[in-house]
Scaffold this motif. Sequence first.
Motif, PDB file in Angstrom:
ATOM      1  N   LEU A  71       2.746   1.824  -3.309  1.00 21.66           N
ATOM      2  CA  LEU A  71       1.905   2.331  -4.399  1.00 21.66           C
ATOM      3  C   LEU A  71       1.500   3.782  -4.154  1.00 21.66           C
ATOM      4  O   LEU A  71       1.474   4.590  -5.084  1.00 21.66           O
ATOM      5  N   GLU A  72       1.206   4.109  -2.901  1.00 23.43           N
ATOM      6  CA  GLU A  72       0.825   5.484  -2.567  1.00 23.43           C
ATOM      7  C   GLU A  72       1.965   6.461  -2.853  1.00 23.43           C
ATOM      8  O   GLU A  72       1.730   7.610  -3.230  1.00 23.43           O
ATOM      9  N   LYS A  91       0.827  -1.206   0.000  1.00 24.18           N
ATOM     10  CA  LYS A  91       0.000   0.000   0.000  1.00 24.18           C
ATOM     11  C   LYS A  91       0.867   1.264   0.000  1.00 24.18           C
ATOM     12  O   LYS A  91       0.673   2.159  -0.827  1.00 24.18           O
ATOM     13  N   THR A 118      -2.054   3.691 -10.089  1.00 22.96           N
ATOM     14  CA  THR A 118      -3.426   4.061  -9.708  1.00 22.96           C
ATOM     15  C   THR A 118      -4.342   2.834  -9.716  1.00 22.96           C
ATOM     16  O   THR A 118      -5.089   2.598  -8.766  1.00 22.96           O
ATOM     17  N   VAL A 172      -5.894  -2.713  -4.223  1.00 23.00           N
ATOM     18  CA  VAL A 172      -5.606  -2.961  -2.805  1.00 23.00           C
ATOM     19  C   VAL A 172      -6.906  -3.002  -1.997  1.00 23.00           C
ATOM     20  O   VAL A 172      -7.005  -3.709  -0.991  1.00 23.00           O
ATOM     21  N   LEU A 215      -3.374   0.431  -6.943  1.00 21.48           N
ATOM     22  CA  LEU A 215      -3.833   0.919  -5.643  1.00 21.48           C
ATOM     23  C   LEU A 215      -5.335   0.668  -5.468  1.00 21.48           C
ATOM     24  O   LEU A 215      -5.793   0.303  -4.384  1.00 21.48           O
TER      25      LEU A 215
END
Length: 141
Positions: free
Chosen positions: A54-55, A51, A116, A122, A119
């Motif tokens: 990716l953020e 997480k 994007t 997720v 994410l």
Amino acid sequence: MRTRLTLALIACAVVASLTLPGNAQKKGRTRPLTTSQTMAGLIKPQLTILKEGLEAEPKDEDAWKAIATSAALLNESSYLMMDDGRCPDKVWSEGCVMLETATKDILKQVDAKNATAALAGVEGVVASCKHCHAEHKYKKR
Ligand code: HEC
């Protein structure tokens, strides 16, 4: 007569401990790894890496590689959680299928380097945690 009753009670307790919800999910039949260890040492840390990676919008090959590793380890966990007699019921196996599907989709997005979309995937992973925990994590044992 008394011995018989005692034996019957013991047998009953053994059967109950094997079949009552809340026991099967603590550990598999033969391997030492407990569910708690799998969650705390593998699943939770890998979800965090995935997480946060990716953020932060992966900048280079190494960053994408780390993300792919986490997604693949989470994917593998879905099989691990089904192995060795660990699965006690339908909710559990549904949770594992959700985890498997979501992480496989994320790996496709990671291949395409689409942070994007990965994410967004997720959310599917988190849904799998919730699905299983709603039934299993908070049960009294
Ligand atoms: C197939 C069922 C299942 C799925 C899917 C699942 N969990 Fe769990 N989780 C459990 C069970 C059962 C426990 C309780 C284990 C115990 O205490 O013996 C647990 C406990 C935990 C714990 C507490 C561990 C500890 O320290 O004892 C954490 C953290 C956790 N899960 C995170 C997650 C996350 C994050 C996900 C999703 C990526 C997830 N879990 C998916 C079944 C599941």
